[in-house]
Write a protein that holds these residues in place. Sequence first.
Motif, PDB file in Angstrom:
ATOM      1  N   TYR A 199       0.834  -1.206   0.000  1.00 54.92           N
ATOM      2  CA  TYR A 199       0.000   0.000   0.000  1.00 54.92           C
ATOM      3  C   TYR A 199       0.871   1.260   0.000  1.00 54.92           C
ATOM      4  O   TYR A 199       0.721   2.147  -0.851  1.00 54.92           O
ATOM      5  CB  TYR A 199      -0.914  -0.039   1.230  1.00 54.92           C
ATOM      6  CG  TYR A 199      -1.921   1.082   1.350  1.00 54.92           C
ATOM      7  CD1 TYR A 199      -2.077   2.055   0.366  1.00 54.92           C
ATOM      8  CD2 TYR A 199      -2.729   1.179   2.481  1.00 54.92           C
ATOM      9  CE1 TYR A 199      -3.012   3.068   0.493  1.00 54.92           C
ATOM     10  CE2 TYR A 199      -3.662   2.198   2.620  1.00 54.92           C
ATOM     11  CZ  TYR A 199      -3.791   3.137   1.626  1.00 54.92           C
ATOM     12  OH  TYR A 199      -4.714   4.149   1.764  1.00 54.92           O
ATOM     13  N   THR A 203       1.492   3.844  -3.197  1.00 60.27           N
ATOM     14  CA  THR A 203       1.136   5.258  -3.058  1.00 60.27           C
ATOM     15  C   THR A 203       2.332   6.141  -3.391  1.00 60.27           C
ATOM     16  O   THR A 203       2.197   7.150  -4.099  1.00 60.27           O
ATOM     17  CB  THR A 203       0.659   5.562  -1.622  1.00 60.27           C
ATOM     18  OG1 THR A 203      -0.446   4.721  -1.297  1.00 60.27           O
ATOM     19  CG2 THR A 203       0.229   7.013  -1.487  1.00 60.27           C
ATOM     20  N   LEU A 235      -2.930   7.966   5.961  1.00 58.33           N
ATOM     21  CA  LEU A 235      -2.296   6.866   5.235  1.00 58.33           C
ATOM     22  C   LEU A 235      -1.662   5.847   6.170  1.00 58.33           C
ATOM     23  O   LEU A 235      -1.904   4.637   6.047  1.00 58.33           O
ATOM     24  CB  LEU A 235      -1.244   7.419   4.266  1.00 58.33           C
ATOM     25  CG  LEU A 235      -0.453   6.356   3.488  1.00 58.33           C
ATOM     26  CD1 LEU A 235      -1.374   5.512   2.617  1.00 58.33           C
ATOM     27  CD2 LEU A 235       0.629   6.991   2.628  1.00 58.33           C
ATOM     28  N   THR A 267      -5.854   5.649  -3.417  1.00 58.23           N
ATOM     29  CA  THR A 267      -5.461   6.758  -2.552  1.00 58.23           C
ATOM     30  C   THR A 267      -4.794   7.862  -3.360  1.00 58.23           C
ATOM     31  O   THR A 267      -5.091   9.051  -3.184  1.00 58.23           O
ATOM     32  CB  THR A 267      -4.521   6.271  -1.442  1.00 58.23           C
ATOM     33  OG1 THR A 267      -5.187   5.286  -0.644  1.00 58.23           O
ATOM     34  CG2 THR A 267      -4.079   7.423  -0.545  1.00 58.23           C
ATOM     35  N   ARG A 271      -6.340  11.622  -3.828  1.00 54.04           N
ATOM     36  CA  ARG A 271      -5.573  12.742  -3.288  1.00 54.04           C
ATOM     37  C   ARG A 271      -5.144  13.728  -4.379  1.00 54.04           C
ATOM     38  O   ARG A 271      -5.232  14.937  -4.196  1.00 54.04           O
ATOM     39  CB  ARG A 271      -4.337  12.233  -2.546  1.00 54.04           C
ATOM     40  CG  ARG A 271      -4.634  11.655  -1.181  1.00 54.04           C
ATOM     41  CD  ARG A 271      -3.347  11.364  -0.435  1.00 54.04           C
ATOM     42  NE  ARG A 271      -3.605  10.969   0.949  1.00 54.04           N
ATOM     43  CZ  ARG A 271      -2.654  10.767   1.840  1.00 54.04           C
ATOM     44  NH1 ARG A 271      -1.388  10.917   1.504  1.00 54.04           N
ATOM     45  NH2 ARG A 271      -2.959  10.415   3.087  1.00 54.04           N
ATOM     46  N   GLU A 278      -7.654  14.324   1.072  1.00 56.46           N
ATOM     47  CA  GLU A 278      -7.512  12.998   1.654  1.00 56.46           C
ATOM     48  C   GLU A 278      -8.215  11.978   0.770  1.00 56.46           C
ATOM     49  O   GLU A 278      -8.927  12.335  -0.163  1.00 56.46           O
ATOM     50  CB  GLU A 278      -8.094  13.001   3.075  1.00 56.46           C
ATOM     51  CG  GLU A 278      -7.932  11.722   3.867  1.00 56.46           C
ATOM     52  CD  GLU A 278      -6.491  11.251   3.985  1.00 56.46           C
ATOM     53  OE1 GLU A 278      -5.993  10.672   2.991  1.00 56.46           O
ATOM     54  OE2 GLU A 278      -5.876  11.430   5.041  1.00 56.46           O
ATOM     55  N   VAL A 280      -7.869   8.174   1.965  1.00 55.75           N
ATOM     56  CA  VAL A 280      -7.570   6.857   2.530  1.00 55.75           C
ATOM     57  C   VAL A 280      -8.844   6.097   2.907  1.00 55.75           C
ATOM     58  O   VAL A 280      -8.982   4.911   2.593  1.00 55.75           O
ATOM     59  CB  VAL A 280      -6.641   6.998   3.749  1.00 55.75           C
ATOM     60  CG1 VAL A 280      -6.519   5.669   4.490  1.00 55.75           C
ATOM     61  CG2 VAL A 280      -5.272   7.488   3.323  1.00 55.75           C
ATOM     62  N   ALA A 283     -10.650   4.902  -0.167  1.00 55.11           N
ATOM     63  CA  ALA A 283      -9.836   3.894  -0.845  1.00 55.11           C
ATOM     64  C   ALA A 283      -9.972   2.534  -0.166  1.00 55.11           C
ATOM     65  O   ALA A 283     -10.098   1.496  -0.833  1.00 55.11           O
ATOM     66  CB  ALA A 283      -8.374   4.332  -0.866  1.00 55.11           C
TER      67      ALA A 283
END
Length: 308
Positions: A199, A203, A235, A267, A271, A278, A280, A283
């Motif tokens: 993850y 990102t 995150l 994410t 973003r 945001e 998260v 997501a």
Amino acid sequence: MSASPHVRDKIDSSKIMMYVAIALLPASAFGIYNFGLQALAMLLTTTIAAVLVEFLYEKMMKKPVTVKDFSAVVTGLLLGLNMPPTAPLWMGALGSFFAIVVVKQLFGGLGQNFMNPALGARCFLVISFTGPMTRFIYDGVSGATPLQALKSGSIVDTTSMLIGKTAGTIGETSVIAILLGAIILIMLGIIDLRIPGTYILTTAIFVGIFGPVVNPEVSFFDPYYITAHLCGGGLMLGAWFMATDYVTSPITKKGQYIYGALLGILTGLFRLFGGSAEGVSYAIIISNLFVPLIERFTLPKPFGKGGE
């Protein structure tokens, strides 16, 4: 029940949930230190409300009472850590009710919920009460979170974001406190690096590639810009404590890598290209919905089937 032999483990669901609650204590303690008694009041409200709602619901429905498994404690604590410290307490209690009754109990209780209850409740609150859920005050001054400032093109202090001396929800500000809890879970064998590692890495890659598209002043794989995104917002809290939820994440190793990559891509999309700084929470709950499909295509073939 399958045929024997059966593998038994000394650790059960209640112990796992208890360990997760313990691992959340560093982030909780720093949130209380950072935001004061209002943060403590919110954490107590969401946690007590979650346990009480689960107890009353199961009593009313004549179901076995399961509050001793600590899952309601973890749900309430996670919701509290995802709340702004200035939000009214009744809002936290309402979120706990939604998490326990709507997301968890109506779908069969622990092990049957289709998305993370705490994040489902947070998204419900953000949609229903956008103002209080997106207003942040730090040191008595109302202002933008580091991610909001970063999205508007302002410079942010990544050191403060790492330590946690900045605006945000109660539990998301201090990367150090979150990582202390994550180390506890890793050492106890509750989680591993597959989901959170994939993850975070995905990102970082996504932000490194597409950051210059939305912000021409940023270079490709700008370390400062990537660090700000990794340390900012939810995150780290989401990657280590919510994306790794046993119920709503894949059970297969390949599926966990795919799941982690999907989390990172979503994410980054939310973003960089979304209206909010945001992404998260959305997501994770959207990726939760893909878990059955991911497992379907990553389950190993039974021995002797399909030419294997």
